[in-house]
Design a protein around this motif. Structure first.
Motif, PDB file in Angstrom:
ATOM      1  N   SER A 186      -6.651   0.760   3.019  1.00 17.77           N
ATOM      2  CA  SER A 186      -6.085  -0.577   2.852  1.00 17.77           C
ATOM      3  C   SER A 186      -5.469  -1.086   4.154  1.00 17.77           C
ATOM      4  O   SER A 186      -5.321  -2.301   4.350  1.00 17.77           O
ATOM      5  CB  SER A 186      -5.042  -0.571   1.741  1.00 17.77           C
ATOM      6  N   CYS A 236       0.819  -1.215   0.000  1.00 22.69           N
ATOM      7  CA  CYS A 236       0.000   0.000   0.000  1.00 22.69           C
ATOM      8  C   CYS A 236       0.850   1.260   0.000  1.00 22.69           C
ATOM      9  O   CYS A 236       0.379   2.326  -0.408  1.00 22.69           O
ATOM     10  CB  CYS A 236      -0.928  -0.001   1.202  1.00 22.69           C
ATOM     11  N   VAL A 239      -7.480  -0.830  -2.138  1.00 19.71           N
ATOM     12  CA  VAL A 239      -8.385  -1.700  -1.369  1.00 19.71           C
ATOM     13  C   VAL A 239      -8.624  -3.043  -2.057  1.00 19.71           C
ATOM     14  O   VAL A 239      -8.477  -4.100  -1.426  1.00 19.71           O
ATOM     15  CB  VAL A 239      -9.709  -0.967  -1.084  1.00 19.71           C
ATOM     16  N   ALA A 299      -5.448  -5.124  -1.855  1.00 18.97           N
ATOM     17  CA  ALA A 299      -5.191  -5.516  -0.467  1.00 18.97           C
ATOM     18  C   ALA A 299      -6.119  -6.653  -0.046  1.00 18.97           C
ATOM     19  O   ALA A 299      -5.713  -7.570   0.676  1.00 18.97           O
ATOM     20  CB  ALA A 299      -5.366  -4.312   0.461  1.00 18.97           C
TER      21      ALA A 299
END
Length: 481
Positions: free
Chosen positions: A106, A29, A37, A40
């Motif tokens: 994230s 990230c 997102v 992740a």
């Protein structure tokens, strides 16, 4: 001469995999910055699947590692699996929640993985210090997650309340452990068991036992140590609330059962009556308070409190039947509650605006499949056949009756019947009332759809065909007896 403890990385490999996945997501990230997102979530799910594969061999072990600090057995395997299921389902339900609210968080998945690793250390602990380390690892991550919504004051309030009361309960647990160390000269569960079997038990040891009980009661949200639950559940992100209600509860009960049945079983007569009172208070207050709630997250929070009371009945019943009943109950409760909070997250839309019962009016007309899924989850929570929740309650109540706790079961059945009112109130609003305004069509993300489908299917399947899962739970508790 310093003795180097034995190293068995295979025993803690599931927790190590989750920790490494969390570190990888955190580093990833840093480079992606924006829109991380979905990526992740994919990496987190991959880490959870690998951890599940690494966990599989524990089912066939029955040994200790790291100089007796952790136990590697079927009991650890079962709860590790439960935690991984909870984490995986939470990842699936969180993707749409975060993307719809345009939250580029994230780090949410990083903390989720770290808290799951802490839970794994807690459920495998064979030493009070290991339990405390696992407890703090999961707690610190959950504190941050509860307040992770940047512009939500209720989220900040939830995090602060959980932090303050959680720190207080951790201090009580640690002081109780210190008193037991002063009495027994060790914090290992086998050594504590020998001390309590000796019959030469000092008053300080009983006080320490009471403090441990208070620490565990806080984490499982048993009355009167439940004060944090409604506010924290209401303020935290809905997918996380589901994770807290099942993951934290499962880890706490796993350690609770292991400590009291491995170390304190010889003085069961001294703590079983206390649990009896806690169970009754928890079932009554949880269900009665849920009846008057108009916020569905607070209603499910008080419902979660009530379910802790039902699980305590399994601890009171003891023996293999009661303990295996706890494991099956937690398995059913995991899919049921994660599914229910997944629906809450979906209906809540951006900013969790629709969290009141009236927001569910006419849901069956606009989103019939979502209303059906929510009905299945509510029926399971109420203990209506053929759902898994019915089998879970039946198993625990049967074990308690066999041990002669008739009145406790009567109270459990009556409070369970009372819970039908507030669960069915939601069903009535979905199917028999019309919305005040034309609601917008809800958009299912593929991850959310998969999570809700899995949850509803499992709740029905293990309710209709429970035998294999009851046997699995019975085999998993054998290392304790």
């Amino acid at each position: 001469m310093i003795q180097v403890p034995e190293i068995n990385l295979g025993g803690i490999l599931p927790a190590l995999v989750l920790s490494l996945a969390g570190i990888f997501v955190m580093l990833m990230c840093l480079f992606m910055r924006k829109g991380a997102v979905p990526a992740a979530a994919i990496v987190s799910l991959a880490g959870i699947l690998v951890a599940g594969a690494a966990n599989s061999h524990l089912r066939f072990l029955n040994e200790q590692a790291f100089s007796g600090l952790i136990s590697l057995d079927a009991y650890t395997w079962f709860f590790n699996l439960l935690i991984l299921i909870a984490a995986g389902m939470t990842v699936l339900t969180s993707v749409k929640y975060l993307t719809d609210d345009e939250l580029d968080l994230s780090e949410y998945f990083v903390l989720l993985l770290f808290s799951s690793a802490g839970m794994m250390f807690m459920v495998s602990a064979n030493h009070l210090l290991t339990i405390f380390i696992g407890l703090e690892t999961l707690s610190i991550s959950i504190y941050v997650l509860a307040g992770i919504l940047p512009a939500n004051l209720k989220s900040k309030e939830a995090a602060l309340k959980y932090l303050l009361l959680g720190a207080f309960s951790s201090a009580i647990f640690l002081y109780g452990a210190a008193l037991l160390y002063g009495s027994a000269g060790s914090l290992g569960l086998p050594e504590l068991s020998k001390y309590f079997q000796s019959g030469k038990i000092g008053q300080m040891a009983y006080i320490g036992m009471g403090m441990l009980l208070v620490g565990f009661a806080f984490k499982v949200a048993a009355v009167p140590f439940h004060m944090w639950t409604p506010d924290v559940y209401e303020g935290a992100p809905s997918p996380l609330t589901g994770f807290m209600s099942v993951g934290v509860k499962a880890a706490a009960f796993a350690a609770f059962v292991r400590v009291f049945f491995e170390s304190l079983i010889s003085i069961q007569v001294n703590w079983v009556d206390i649990l009896w009172v806690l169970a009754v208070l928890t079932m009554i207050l949880g269900n009665l308070a849920a009846i008057v709630q108009d916020n569905i997250k607070r209603m499910l929070a008080y419902s979660s409190i009530a379910h802790a009371g039902y699980i305590l009945i399994g601890m009171i019943a003891g023996q293999e039947a009661g303990t295996s009943g706890i494991l099956y109950y937690l398995l059913a409760y995991t899919f049921t509650n994660l599914g229910a909070f997944g629906v809450v997250a979906l209906v809540g839309r951006k900013g969790e605006a629709n969290v009141y019962l009236d927001d569910y009016r006419g849901l069956a007309r606009t989103n019939p499949l979502l209303a059906l899924a929510m009905s299945i989850f509510l029926f399971s929570l109420a203990g209506i056949p053929p759902t898994a929740g019915f089998v879970g309650k039946f198993t625990i109540f049967s074990a308690a009756i066999k041990q002669g706790y008739i009145w406790l079961v009567v109270i459990g059945v009556l409070t369970s019947a009372a819970s039908v009112f507030y669960y069915f109130r939601v069903v009535m609003k979905m199917y028999m009332e019309s919305p005040e305004a034309e609601p917008a069509k809800l958009q299912f993300g593929p991850a959310m759809l998969l999570a809700l489908t899995i949850a509803a299917s499992v709740v029905l399947y293990i309710g209709i065909f429970p035998t294999n899962y009851l046997n699995l739970a019975a085999q998993s508790v054998k290392p304790l007896f």
